[in-house]
Design an enzyme around this catalytic site. Sequence first.
Site, short mmCIF file in Angstrom:
data_model
loop_
_atom_site.label_atom_id
_atom_site.label_comp_id
_atom_site.label_asym_id
_atom_site.label_seq_id
_atom_site.Cartn_x
_atom_site.Cartn_y
_atom_site.Cartn_z
N LYS A 279 -1.77 48.59 21.03
CA LYS A 279 -0.54 48.23 21.18
C LYS A 279 0.92 49.83 20.94
CE LYS A 279 -1.69 44.40 17.59
NZ LYS A 279 -0.59 43.84 18.25
N ARG B 154 -7.08 34.56 20.96
CA ARG B 154 -7.52 33.49 21.26
C ARG B 154 -8.47 33.80 21.76
NH1 ARG B 154 -2.93 34.76 26.01
NH2 ARG B 154 -1.84 35.27 23.42
#
Length: 511
Positions: A285, A359
Amino acid sequence: MTALTLSTAGAATLRADALVVGVAKGPKGAIVAAGAEAVDKAFDGKLAGVLDALGASGAEGEVTKLPAPAGLKVRVVLAVGLGPVPEKDESFDEEVLRRAAGAAARALHGSKKAGFALPLEDASAVTAVAEGALLGAYAFTAYQGGEKKAGNGKDSGPKQPLAEVALLGAKPRDKEHKAAAERAAVVAAEVNVARDLVNTPPNDLTPEAFAAVASAAAKENGIKVQVLDEKALVKGAYGGIMGVGKGSENPPRLVKLTYTHPKAEKTLAFVGKGITYDSGGISLKPAGHNETMKCDMAGAAAVFASVVAAAKLGLKVNVTGWLALAENMPSGSATKPGDVLRMYSGKTVEVLNTDAEGRLVLGDALTKASEENPDAIVDVATLTGAMVLALGDRTFGIMANDDAFRTSIHEIAEEVGESSWPMPLPAELRKTMDSPTADIANMGVRMGGGLVAGLFLQEFVGEGITWAHLDIAGPAFHEGAPHGYTPKGGTGSAVRTLVRLAERTATGDLG
């Protein structure tokens, strides 16, 4: 945890630090709300006039403190705004009462006891005021106050939350009022547990530590618990969870919590994303996006708290909670963009972005939950920034493979005061996750990314099982100033929705 009592004392006789009253916004100024008659009498019927003189309007969340007059046994009167006066024959909305009670409780940090003389027309209002006060009184102080004040040796910690909430106007001997207060205390306590977990620094809340917290609470509340460590996950071929967690020195866990009731006719499975820290992995990130990533386990915290609440409330429904716990870190052993993982289902996934890791752990947990063929599965996750862009930071998105189930969850969320919005699963977006190498990629088109993530998860839900996905990326962690009963930091988002879903499933009232 702040104590809650249904007081038999009147506003004029209650001994406490403060007395909370409601004030509504009328066409010509502030209007004292029901429940505060004795307080208004102590002000010689001029409480509204005094508030007007101080600039109080009755707007929602507005807090005004007054020194208590003679005739009251408290030191402070706190008037909290309830917004516009309801239309004729209508009552104050439950969420208005919940937020007002929360704002008042926040303003009374450091107090030992406060009486709440807000409008309590029925048991639902008792629930709302009790929940709001208990949630508003929350404070996370576990890591503060360690230093000593120079000279006197006393702790210099922050103000502690309001110690006791006494509801005035509720009836302690009324079965509905008593049950409403007891339920509110349980639900608020578990929401606050979820908040504590979200707020805990990631160096202390590793997957192993989270699993230990869940195990201890399960054993205390008659919940069966099973923890799969990294060896069991490798042996069981949980490629999604291991693929995310293998880059960290703190190995992943899959925790199963099972609450059963002997008279239950339905079974719910709750699945929570539990990334105890998300650096993004190799797809690191950018600066400015890492600081709050301890909150990426908020979905697992909500699932854990909801299962415990169901057990404490003795709901006639079976609830299984699945906590998919991992730490997403970059290292020489971390999954790389371009790697292919074989999931627990056997399906292969090409990892195009290691920051789309939630996910992956949820995929394994959804497949495992599906093996038990529950009546419905609900997963909860801080899954996508795209959902925050779409709905803001106070509303979670709801996707489902059944429109009626999605509508029911939306209605339940609104009923308990959690802002939500139904979202679609457009079939045309599925093809954007096609991979030339694997069965599916973990990324698709950027536009509609929150919906793409939902479509990915749907691939791992067992055939014929009703399923919904709650993307709580926006409301799970509040970075702004506190408001109503919402604190800065972890909010406990989705706990109240999941508990109410379990209650309605238990009673057969799911719509």
